[in-house]
Design a protein around this motif. Structure first.
Motif, PDB file in Angstrom:
ATOM      1  N   HIS A 160       0.809  -1.225   0.000  1.00 14.05           N
ATOM      2  CA  HIS A 160       0.000   0.000   0.000  1.00 14.05           C
ATOM      3  C   HIS A 160       0.848   1.284   0.000  1.00 14.05           C
ATOM      4  CE1 HIS A 160      -3.703   2.256   0.784  1.00 14.05           C
ATOM      5  NE2 HIS A 160      -2.991   2.968   1.644  1.00 14.05           N
ATOM      6  N   HIS A 173       1.227   4.417  -2.691  1.00 15.82           N
ATOM      7  CA  HIS A 173       1.064   5.872  -2.499  1.00 15.82           C
ATOM      8  C   HIS A 173       2.216   6.611  -3.185  1.00 15.82           C
ATOM      9  CE1 HIS A 173      -2.502   6.727  -0.192  1.00 15.82           C
ATOM     10  NE2 HIS A 173      -2.202   5.849   0.742  1.00 15.82           N
ATOM     11  N   GLY A 203      -1.889   6.645   8.604  1.00 19.31           N
ATOM     12  CA  GLY A 203      -1.053   5.791   9.450  1.00 19.31           C
ATOM     13  C   GLY A 203       0.437   6.068   9.340  1.00 19.31           C
ATOM     14  N   ASP A 211      -7.096  13.684  12.613  1.00 14.62           N
ATOM     15  CA  ASP A 211      -8.337  13.012  13.016  1.00 14.62           C
ATOM     16  C   ASP A 211      -8.596  13.185  14.515  1.00 14.62           C
ATOM     17  OD1 ASP A 211      -8.738  12.277  10.399  1.00 14.62           O
ATOM     18  OD2 ASP A 211      -7.849  10.297  10.617  1.00 14.62           O
ATOM     19  N   PRO A 229     -13.698  11.519   8.864  1.00 21.33           N
ATOM     20  CA  PRO A 229     -12.345  11.837   9.312  1.00 21.33           C
ATOM     21  C   PRO A 229     -12.151  13.343   9.518  1.00 21.33           C
ATOM     22  CG  PRO A 229     -12.364  11.418   6.943  1.00 21.33           C
ATOM     23  CD  PRO A 229     -13.770  11.220   7.421  1.00 21.33           C
ATOM     24  N   GLY A 277      -9.473  15.261   9.021  1.00 27.89           N
ATOM     25  CA  GLY A 277      -8.589  15.996   8.099  1.00 27.89           C
ATOM     26  C   GLY A 277      -9.307  16.955   7.164  1.00 27.89           C
ATOM     27  N   ASP A 302      -9.320  21.123   7.399  1.00 31.03           N
ATOM     28  CA  ASP A 302      -8.820  21.862   6.243  1.00 31.03           C
ATOM     29  C   ASP A 302      -9.807  22.974   5.854  1.00 31.03           C
ATOM     30  OD1 ASP A 302      -7.190  22.467   4.116  1.00 31.03           O
ATOM     31  OD2 ASP A 302      -7.656  20.672   2.934  1.00 31.03           O
ATOM     32  N   GLY A 319      -0.263  10.395  -0.328  1.00 33.91           N
ATOM     33  CA  GLY A 319      -1.035   9.981   0.850  1.00 33.91           C
ATOM     34  C   GLY A 319      -2.206  10.924   1.070  1.00 33.91           C
ATOM     35  N   GLY A 320      -3.173  10.457   1.859  1.00 31.09           N
ATOM     36  CA  GLY A 320      -4.421  11.196   2.055  1.00 31.09           C
ATOM     37  C   GLY A 320      -4.233  12.658   2.431  1.00 31.09           C
ATOM     38  N   VAL A 321      -3.223  12.957   3.266  1.00 28.36           N
ATOM     39  CA  VAL A 321      -3.047  14.336   3.741  1.00 28.36           C
ATOM     40  C   VAL A 321      -2.519  15.255   2.616  1.00 28.36           C
ATOM     41  CG1 VAL A 321      -2.016  15.744   5.586  1.00 28.36           C
ATOM     42  CG2 VAL A 321      -2.654  13.392   6.053  1.00 28.36           C
ATOM     43  N   ASN A 345      -4.574  18.122   1.381  1.00 30.31           N
ATOM     44  CA  ASN A 345      -4.744  19.318   2.212  1.00 30.31           C
ATOM     45  C   ASN A 345      -4.390  20.608   1.453  1.00 30.31           C
ATOM     46  OD1 ASN A 345      -3.418  21.357   4.307  1.00 30.31           O
ATOM     47  ND2 ASN A 345      -4.962  20.142   5.353  1.00 30.31           N
ATOM     48  N   THR A 368      -6.115  10.442  -1.418  1.00 29.99           N
ATOM     49  CA  THR A 368      -6.608   9.450  -0.462  1.00 29.99           C
ATOM     50  C   THR A 368      -6.661   8.091  -1.173  1.00 29.99           C
ATOM     51  OG1 THR A 368      -8.801  10.228  -1.035  1.00 29.99           O
ATOM     52  CG2 THR A 368      -7.917  11.004   1.044  1.00 29.99           C
TER      53      THR A 368
HETATM   54  O1  KG4 Z   1      -4.013   7.717   2.494  1.00 31.01           O
HETATM   55  P1  KG4 Z   1      -5.289   7.646   3.229  1.00 31.01           P
HETATM   56  O2  KG4 Z   1      -6.582   7.737   2.431  1.00 31.01           O
HETATM   57  O3  KG4 Z   1      -5.388   6.335   4.070  1.00 31.01           O
HETATM   58  C1  KG4 Z   1      -4.270   5.775   4.704  1.00 31.01           C
HETATM   59  O4  KG4 Z   1      -3.528   5.028   4.012  1.00 31.01           O
HETATM   60  O5  KG4 Z   1      -4.087   6.109   5.890  1.00 31.01           O
HETATM   61  O6  KG4 Z   1      -5.260   8.822   4.316  1.00 31.01           O
HETATM   62  C2  KG4 Z   1      -6.330   9.073   5.178  1.00 31.01           C
HETATM   63  C3  KG4 Z   1      -5.972  10.278   6.052  1.00 31.01           C
HETATM   64  C4  KG4 Z   1      -6.987  10.543   7.151  1.00 31.01           C
HETATM   65  O7  KG4 Z   1      -6.294  10.687   8.369  1.00 31.01           O
HETATM   66  C5  KG4 Z   1      -7.638  11.852   6.720  1.00 31.01           C
HETATM   67  O8  KG4 Z   1      -8.066  12.662   7.806  1.00 31.01           O
HETATM   68  C6  KG4 Z   1      -6.504  12.524   5.966  1.00 31.01           C
HETATM   69  O9  KG4 Z   1      -5.903  11.476   5.232  1.00 31.01           O
HETATM   70  N1  KG4 Z   1      -6.969  13.574   5.041  1.00 31.01           N
HETATM   71  C7  KG4 Z   1      -6.673  14.879   5.198  1.00 31.01           C
HETATM   72  C8  KG4 Z   1      -7.338  15.567   4.141  1.00 31.01           C
HETATM   73  N2  KG4 Z   1      -8.012  14.644   3.392  1.00 31.01           N
HETATM   74  C9  KG4 Z   1      -7.777  13.427   3.963  1.00 31.01           C
HETATM   75  N3  KG4 Z   1      -5.915  15.509   6.108  1.00 31.01           N
HETATM   76  C10 KG4 Z   1      -5.795  16.842   6.011  1.00 31.01           C
HETATM   77  N4  KG4 Z   1      -6.416  17.582   5.045  1.00 31.01           N
HETATM   78  C11 KG4 Z   1      -7.187  16.996   4.096  1.00 31.01           C
HETATM   79  N5  KG4 Z   1      -7.776  17.729   3.142  1.00 31.01           N
END
Ligand code: KG4
Ligand code: ZN
Length: 332
Positions: free
Chosen positions: A111, A115, A137, A166, A177, A179, A183, A272-274, A277, A305
């Motif tokens: 995984h 990313h 994570g 989170d 979530p 995040g 934002d 990655g998800g963040v 942002n 994400t």
């Molecule tokens: O990569 P991901 O979809 O899953 C993992 O592999 O963990 O990441 C999910 C994370 C969550 O903690 C979520 O709150 C964060 O990404 N996230 C964000 C935003 N969109 C998703 N954090 C900050 N700002 C955002 N716009």
């Protein structure tokens, strides 16, 4: 080479078809947020059941969207780890079954490697580069020397950035979530309202977010004591979100730029998800505009994400594995 990919490691069911590692022919993501929001976090048993319900319709949709049949696919792939085992097994079993049915090969994907590969989608990116991987994570700086030589040069000593978002989201009562909600709130608040600490780490490229999270907790508790109206709570939410986000952005940006400069790397990627942002994207985009000799790659919003297109890219570029637990990155 057309690869059909499935991602089900956590709480998003995703299926995609990717050609030659970069061209996305179709991509579907079904979020489970509405279910997990009621519990304030992911319930593994519910996640696995929902993957099982959703995977078939995602599969049908990508075949329709791409106008391809199963026999047009050259390879089937799925995330094998890391992730929730019950969830992973749904995607892996589905992809392996399709491989058996069609006689085409199966490839397993890591995984986090996927990313990193999300930045190959719809782009001309080539190694070497420095990847800032920021997810729910993980928080890592990865020196990508080649597709088969990736070294973690820095990482979080405690909470991942997404995890901190989170948890602060929970304090601010913005749902799960946290995040994306923080934002949005951050754009409405004053980033200088509250000075929050940037943790010092022994190794310059490591991160630590637990002190920041605790400082935000104390701040919210203190501000809650003197609240007199909903409007005041809204202002606190916006200002804490903006101050928290400004501190996170400053930390990630400063360390990443220093690391890239020290390693002599001109290309930075964020994944990655963040990486969805807005504050982080803006800060790095401004840097890229002001330093024309440097290159920046951030995935398009749908590929930040969890998604299956990055799994398809990874299966194309990746050293192949069919084991659940293996080390894809070395440590420097
Ligand atoms: O990569 P991901 O979809 O899953 C993992 O592999 O963990 O990441 C999910 C994370 C969550 O903690 C979520 O709150 C964060 O990404 N996230 C964000 C935003 N969109 C998703 N954090 C900050 N700002 C955002 N716009
Ligand atoms: Zn992920």
């Amino acid at each position: 080479m057309k690869i059909l990919a499935i991602e089900s490691s956590c709480d998003d069911t995703a299926v995609a078809i990717v050609e030659d590692g970069r061209k996305v022919l179709a991509s579907q993501v079904m979020s489970q947020d509405d279910t997990h929001r009621q519990f304030g976090g992911i319930i593994p048993e519910a996640a696995a059941r929902l993957h099982s319900d959703a995977v078939h319709s995602c599969l049908q949709k990508v075949l329709e969207d791409s106008r391809l049949a199963l026999n047009d696919i050259d390879c089937f792939t799925a995330t094998l780890g890391p992730g929730l085992v019950g969830s992973l097994l749904i995607g892996a079993t589905t992809a392996k079954t399709l491989s058996l049915m069609t006689g085409k090969p199966f490839r397993g994907v890591h995984h986090l490697y996927a990313h990193v590969c999300s930045n190959f989608l719809q782009s001309d990116l080539e190694p070497p580069f420095l990847c800032l991987l920021v997810s729910g994570g993980h928080t890592q700086l990865i020196h990508v020397k080649s597709l088969s030589d990736m070294t973690i040069v820095g990482e979080t000593l405690d909470d991942a950035v997404g995890e901190a978002y989170d948890k602060v989201g929970r304090l601010l009562e913005v749902g799960f979530p946290g995040g994306p909600a923080i934002d949005k709130l951050a754009a409405l608040g004053n980033p200088k309202a509250y000075p929050l600490p940037i943790a010092r780490t022994k190794q310059p490229y490591d991160f630590s977010f637990s002190g920041l999270k605790t400082a935000a907790l104390r701040l919210v508790e203190q501000e809650k004591q003197s609240l007199t109206s909903d409007a005041q709570w809204q202002t606190v939410q916006q200002n804490v979100a903006a101050s928290f986000q400004a501190t996170v952005v400053k930390t990630l940006f400063t360390k990443t730029i220093k690391c890239a400069d020290d390693l002599g790397l001109n290309t930075i990627t964020i994944a990655g998800g963040v990486s969805a942002n807005k504050g982080i994207r803006k800060q790095f985009e401004e840097w890229a505009e002001n330093t024309p000799d440097k290159q920046l790659y951030i995935p398009k919003m749908g590929f930040c994400t969890d998604n299956a297109a990055m799994i398809g890219a990874s299966a194309y570029f990746n050293p192949i594995t069919d084991q659940l637990d293996y080390e894809v990155f070395s440590r420097g």
